[in-house]
Design an enzyme around this catalytic site. Structure first.
Site, PDB file in Angstrom:
ATOM      1  N   ASP A  14      46.215   1.476   3.358  1.00 16.62           N
ATOM      2  CA  ASP A  14      45.704   2.288   4.453  1.00 16.62           C
ATOM      3  C   ASP A  14      46.439   3.620   4.435  1.00 16.62           C
ATOM      4  O   ASP A  14      47.321   3.843   3.598  1.00 16.62           O
ATOM      5  CB  ASP A  14      45.868   1.582   5.803  1.00 16.62           C
ATOM      6  CG  ASP A  14      44.706   1.887   6.750  1.00 16.62           C
ATOM      7  OD1 ASP A  14      44.508   3.075   7.062  1.00 16.62           O
ATOM      8  OD2 ASP A  14      43.997   0.953   7.148  1.00 16.62           O
ATOM      9  N   HIS A  53      40.836   6.462   4.814  1.00 15.88           N
ATOM     10  CA  HIS A  53      42.060   5.677   5.009  1.00 15.88           C
ATOM     11  C   HIS A  53      42.891   5.668   3.722  1.00 15.88           C
ATOM     12  O   HIS A  53      43.377   4.628   3.286  1.00 15.88           O
ATOM     13  CB  HIS A  53      41.722   4.250   5.451  1.00 15.88           C
ATOM     14  CG  HIS A  53      41.189   4.178   6.852  1.00 15.88           C
ATOM     15  ND1 HIS A  53      41.998   4.286   7.957  1.00 15.88           N
ATOM     16  CD2 HIS A  53      39.924   4.022   7.319  1.00 15.88           C
ATOM     17  CE1 HIS A  53      41.262   4.194   9.059  1.00 15.88           C
ATOM     18  NE2 HIS A  53      40.006   4.046   8.700  1.00 15.88           N
ATOM     19  N   GLU A  69      34.825   4.755   8.630  1.00 14.36           N
ATOM     20  CA  GLU A  69      35.551   5.830   9.313  1.00 14.36           C
ATOM     21  C   GLU A  69      35.877   6.992   8.354  1.00 14.36           C
ATOM     22  O   GLU A  69      37.019   7.428   8.240  1.00 14.36           O
ATOM     23  CB  GLU A  69      36.816   5.278   9.971  1.00 14.36           C
ATOM     24  CG  GLU A  69      36.509   4.238  11.044  1.00 14.36           C
ATOM     25  CD  GLU A  69      37.746   3.633  11.670  1.00 14.36           C
ATOM     26  OE1 GLU A  69      37.660   3.203  12.825  1.00 14.36           O
ATOM     27  OE2 GLU A  69      38.798   3.580  10.997  1.00 14.36           O
TER      28      GLU A  69
END
Length: 360
Positions: free
Chosen positions: A159, A229, A293
């Protein structure tokens, strides 16, 4: 009133398994360890049927391979599974029926149990990108999963806040990307703690954990977040980003603007190399790539990404994400695996569609 006589497991009890069955012997070893936690002694394992014993076997008439049935009477316990996994889950039921406190014997009341799982996928997720867990802590997590008959471990390994898996071809991913300068405080006070933080798993660590899980009939699905990410990877290899950096492994949580540069001719080879090493480490049929995202601001202002959009006749940057996800899917499927991701990637972005169309 007919008196019910329980079965008493004591130091004279034996565990009976089929002759020469090494897999069943391993399951019997789990049972022995659980008994030892309560009683302090190990039971003999034998292939000779006897009274005062726990008999483990496979019964192919049990339709669900993860199902099991057992019977308890005064002479002992017979436990049969539709497969070795079924026997293992039956052993977990015996484990949960045993007392937590120390004792010299365990009493089981007569009973009949016929059990099988309603769901084939029974999973837990662990994010080690933001908070690192040691090998021993991951094993403890797997032990708790086994206790509750869970069979899928979704391991979130990368991440923005940390890259936790060794990739031989790209050593800076762990040399740089596994570390961040500080962390968000978790003691209720706003701000950061000012303490350097890091940690990663070697490939040997990964193999050890995957085997530990397999011994408990748990499938491990790795997650490598792409194309967002990804700040931990960009900190190590800034040429993979649209701006070229400088980048650093993220401290704050949330969604960050920095993403992989899809227009760069270095990005897909990097992804292919990383996933090739990941897929060699994990026998799971699934590889999770996150995919969610994704901020697209840099794609809209990146010469290479806008060039890709022009070449592919894309009308909006969301089509860049779709293009990338499909390319990654091809890499995964070429290796005989299936790609998984968060719900965001289950949208088809097409140049002739007025709206985002959900996939079926």
């Amino acid at each position: 009133v007919k008196q019910v006589t329980p079965f008493v497991l004591d130091k004279h009890t034996s565990i009976v398994i089929p002759t020469g069955d090494s897999e069943m012997e391993r399951i019997a070893g789990f049972l022995n360890n659980y008994v030892c936690e309560c009683t302090g002694y190990q039971l003999p394992i034998s292939s000779q049927a006897a009274e005062n014993s726990i008999i483990l076997s496979i019964d192919t008439t049990i339709k669900n391979p993860e199902g099991y049935r057992f019977s308890v009477n005064s002479n002992g316990i017979t436990l049969a599974g539709g497969s070795y996994a079924g026997v293992f889950y039956g052993v977990q039921t015996l484990r949960k029926a045993s007392p937590l406190e120390a004792c010299d014997k365990i009493v089981f009341n007569p009973t009949e149990i016929d059990d099988y799982p309603r769901l084939s996928y029974r999973g837990m997720h662990l994010d080690v990108g933001r908070h690192f867990f040691t090998v021993e802590q991951v094993k403890q997590y797997l032990d708790l999963m086994a206790l509750h008959n869970l069979n899928v471990f979704h391991w979130h390994l990368t991440d923005d806040q940390g890259w936790r898996i060794e990739i031989k071809k790209y050593p800076l991913l762990t040399e740089i990307g596994s570390k961040r300068k500080e962390s968000v405080r978790t003691d209720g006070v706003k701000g950061t703690d000012g303490k350097p933080y890091g940690g990663f798993y070697t490939q040997e660590d990964i193999r050890e954990i995957v085997q530990y899980a397999a011994d408990r009939y748990i499938e491990v699905i790795p997650e490598i977040d792409l194309p967002g990410h990804i700040k931990s990877a960009l900190a190590a290899y800034p040429e993979l980003g649209c701006t070229g950096g400088p980048y650093e492994t993220a401290v704050e949580y949330g969604v960050h603007k920095d993403v992989l540069c899809i227009g760069s001719d270095k990005t897909l080879p990097f992804v292919k190399d990383v996933l090739a090493e990941v897929m060699q480490l994990f026998p799971s049929k699934y590889i999770h790539i996150g995919g969610d995202e994704v901020e697209m601001e840099y794609w809209e202002n990146c010469r290479r990404c806008t060039g890709l959009m022009k070449e592919k006749h894309f009308e909006k940057p969301a089509e860049v994400q779709n293009y990338f996800i499909h390319r990654v899917s091809e890499l995964v499927e070429a290796a005989g695996k299936k790609m998984g991701g968060w719900s965001e990637i289950c949208l088809l972005y097409t140049s002739d569609a007025a709206d985002d169309t959900p996939c079926v």
